[in-house]
Design a protein around this motif. Structure first.
Motif, PDB file in Angstrom:
ATOM      1  N   TYR A 252       0.892  -1.113   0.107  1.00 23.49           N
ATOM      2  CA  TYR A 252      -0.054   0.213  -0.018  1.00 23.49           C
ATOM      3  C   TYR A 252       0.747   1.186   0.059  1.00 23.49           C
ATOM      4  O   TYR A 252       0.488   2.092  -0.621  1.00 23.49           O
ATOM      5  N   ASN A 255       2.546   1.544  -3.375  1.00 25.31           N
ATOM      6  CA  ASN A 255       1.840   1.755  -4.759  1.00 25.31           C
ATOM      7  C   ASN A 255       0.757   2.983  -4.520  1.00 25.31           C
ATOM      8  O   ASN A 255       0.600   3.467  -5.503  1.00 25.31           O
ATOM      9  N   GLU A 256       0.395   2.949  -3.494  1.00 26.39           N
ATOM     10  CA  GLU A 256      -0.937   3.764  -3.304  1.00 26.39           C
ATOM     11  C   GLU A 256      -0.410   5.220  -2.718  1.00 26.39           C
ATOM     12  O   GLU A 256      -0.744   6.501  -3.215  1.00 26.39           O
ATOM     13  N   LEU A 257       0.529   5.114  -1.546  1.00 27.26           N
ATOM     14  CA  LEU A 257       0.951   6.315  -0.899  1.00 27.26           C
ATOM     15  C   LEU A 257       2.238   6.881  -1.787  1.00 27.26           C
ATOM     16  O   LEU A 257       2.890   7.954  -1.222  1.00 27.26           O
ATOM     17  N   GLU A 258       2.902   5.862  -2.443  1.00 26.40           N
ATOM     18  CA  GLU A 258       4.019   6.260  -3.579  1.00 26.40           C
ATOM     19  C   GLU A 258       5.058   6.884  -2.474  1.00 26.40           C
ATOM     20  O   GLU A 258       6.129   7.416  -2.543  1.00 26.40           O
ATOM     21  N   PRO A 311      -6.786   3.634   5.545  1.00 24.02           N
ATOM     22  CA  PRO A 311      -6.963   3.890   4.118  1.00 24.02           C
ATOM     23  C   PRO A 311      -7.461   5.301   3.491  1.00 24.02           C
ATOM     24  O   PRO A 311      -7.161   5.435   2.421  1.00 24.02           O
ATOM     25  N   ARG A 314      -3.556  10.325   3.529  1.00 28.14           N
ATOM     26  CA  ARG A 314      -2.525  10.412   2.418  1.00 28.14           C
ATOM     27  C   ARG A 314      -1.333  11.085   3.125  1.00 28.14           C
ATOM     28  O   ARG A 314      -0.125  10.806   2.360  1.00 28.14           O
ATOM     29  N   LEU A 375      -6.459  -7.447  -1.431  1.00 29.30           N
ATOM     30  CA  LEU A 375      -5.809  -6.407  -2.041  1.00 29.30           C
ATOM     31  C   LEU A 375      -6.443  -6.106  -3.601  1.00 29.30           C
ATOM     32  O   LEU A 375      -6.329  -5.058  -4.258  1.00 29.30           O
ATOM     33  N   GLY A 378      -9.116  -3.905  -4.073  1.00 31.62           N
ATOM     34  CA  GLY A 378      -8.895  -2.470  -3.780  1.00 31.62           C
ATOM     35  C   GLY A 378      -8.367  -2.261  -2.497  1.00 31.62           C
ATOM     36  O   GLY A 378      -8.190  -3.311  -1.649  1.00 31.62           O
ATOM     37  N   PHE A 379      -7.407  -1.240  -2.311  1.00 30.80           N
ATOM     38  CA  PHE A 379      -6.593  -0.862  -1.231  1.00 30.80           C
ATOM     39  C   PHE A 379      -7.542  -0.620   0.180  1.00 30.80           C
ATOM     40  O   PHE A 379      -6.825  -0.929   1.119  1.00 30.80           O
ATOM     41  N   TYR A 380      -8.472  -0.278   0.060  1.00 26.93           N
ATOM     42  CA  TYR A 380      -9.421  -0.054   1.130  1.00 26.93           C
ATOM     43  C   TYR A 380      -9.803  -1.392   1.809  1.00 26.93           C
ATOM     44  O   TYR A 380      -9.899  -1.369   3.015  1.00 26.93           O
TER      45      TYR A 380
END
Length: 402
Positions: A252, A255-258, A311, A314, A375, A378-380
């Motif tokens: 997470y 990929n999502e928070l970079e 989730p 950010r 996953l 979705g990440f949530y």
């Protein structure tokens, strides 16, 4: 037993716990690279590398699950010290085989042996601590056991990453074994384990063998009271959500928070450090403010809410803040559950703690598997579902006695 003797025994047990978990943590940052090197050497399909990484990760707690109750029973019958020594010998063997492996097969063998033998160290060490402490101080000493375990998991990955990057230009093969820079962390862990083995042999005194001090012959069958089942369920849920979080957070974060690897590493370090620091605090002063039931309830509530909210964040600082909150909840619950299990039966402490360790192993196996599976939707999903499960099981705390 005087106070100095008791403190010496406690220190030696905590040292063995720390070293075993340090060795476990050392492997975590190296396993993907090590597995890839051995897989490519064996001319395996590169697409199967992630599969083998997952299998090598889960096979360790799987064999711990299978053998942990056996070691608990044997420790009740033959004494704690001898079983701890067997576990340390297995730990040394696992690290030697891992560091010198030349194929994935050898790596699997090493992980299986490690799971079989190191499954004796944690529950039997906790049973030893239970033997030498009073019921009044049981929660506090179990918290220090958690500190030793958490500390190993904090420093292990850092040490493994550093030692694997050492500028050792060494490549030497002999028979089935191979020595290079990837061998350094595991050889270090093996040497450290050997030193602790000799220290335990020389300075740790044995406790009375439980089987010899029982007034009545006990049945070989295992009976589970409703109270014990509730404790096991709560232990399973906590271990499940912690390992799920550890697995999903790295993906997470990337990929999502970079986040980069350093930022993800800071998250893991904060989680481990907070749990190590707060477990003895809650164990020492928590009872002055809340009962055991209340501490478990509040800890579960904090853990569940943290996962559900996670989730939706950010900002880097807010993510770290929520990780600290999540770890605080876990630090409040874990030592109280372990202490409660150790107080169920004086005669079967080793067996009961081993059973609890088995439920934890099931959580360790299922957490990463279900987390990565969720996953896909979705990440949530992993965070919200795991958090909801924690909030639901709070209802079980009603069945715990004071």
């Amino acid at each position: 037993m005087d106070k100095k003797e008791k403190l010496n025994r406690i220190f030696l047990i905590l040292l063995s716990l720390f070293v075993v978990m340090l060795g476990y943590g050392i492997l975590l940052p190296i396993l993907p690279y090590y597995t890839e090197r051995l897989a490519l050497k064996d001319d395996l399909d590169p697409d199967l590398i992630n599969y083998h990484i997952g299998m090598l990760t889960s096979i360790y707690p799987l064999f711990q699950l299978i053998f942990v109750i056996v070691w608990g029973r044997l420790s009740d019958k033959y004494g704690r010290k001898s079983i701890i020594l067997v576990g340390l010998i297995g730990f040394i063997t696992m690290n030697l085989l891992t560091g010198l492996a030349t194929s994935l097969t050898m790596l699997y063998v090493a992980r299986i042996l490690g799971g079989v033998f190191t499954s004796s160290v944690i529950p039997v060490s906790n049973a030893y601590l239970s033997d030498i402490t009073s019921e009044k101080r049981r929660t506090k000493i179990m918290a220090w056991s958690g500190v030793a375990i958490s500390s190993g998991l904090i420093f292990g990955p850092v040490l493994g990453g550093l030692l694997s990057q050492t500028n050792v230009h060494l490549k030497y093969s002999f028979g089935l074994f191979h020595l290079d820079r990837f061998s350094v962390p595991f050889l270090f862990a093996a040497v450290l384990g050997l030193i602790v083995l000799f220290i335990i042999i020389k300075w740790l005194n044995s406790t009375a063998i439980v089987a010899k001090i029982r007034k009545k012959e006990t049945k070989l069958s295992v009976s589970f009271s409703r109270y014990f089942i509730v404790l096991l369920t709560l232990s399973f849920v906590m271990q499940f959500v912690v390992t799920l979080f550890e697995t999903v957070f790295s993906i997470y974060g990337k990929n999502e928070l970079e986040f980069n690897s350093s930022q993800v590493g800071i998250g893991f370090m904060l989680c481990g450090s907070v749990m190590a620091a707060l477990q003895p605090v809650f164990a020492t002063y928590g009872e002055k403010i809340m009962t055991t039931k209340q501490q478990i309830t509040v800890g579960l509530l904090i853990t569940g809410i943290s996962l559900v909210v996670f989730p939706f964040l950010r900002n880097e600082l807010s993510v770290y803040g929520l990780i600290i909150l999540f770890a605080s909840g876990g630090a409040m619950v874990t030592p109280n559950l372990l202490s409660s299990v150790s107080l169920i039966s004086k005669e079967d402490t080793g067996r009961n703690i081993s059973i609890q360790s088995s439920t934890n192993s099931i959580g360790q196996i299922l957490g990463p598997v279900l987390g990565t599976w969720l996953l896909a939707g979705g990440f949530y999903y992993p965070f919200i579902i795991a958090g909801s499960v924690v909030l639901i099981v709070i209802g079980l705390v009603y069945y715990l006695r004071q």
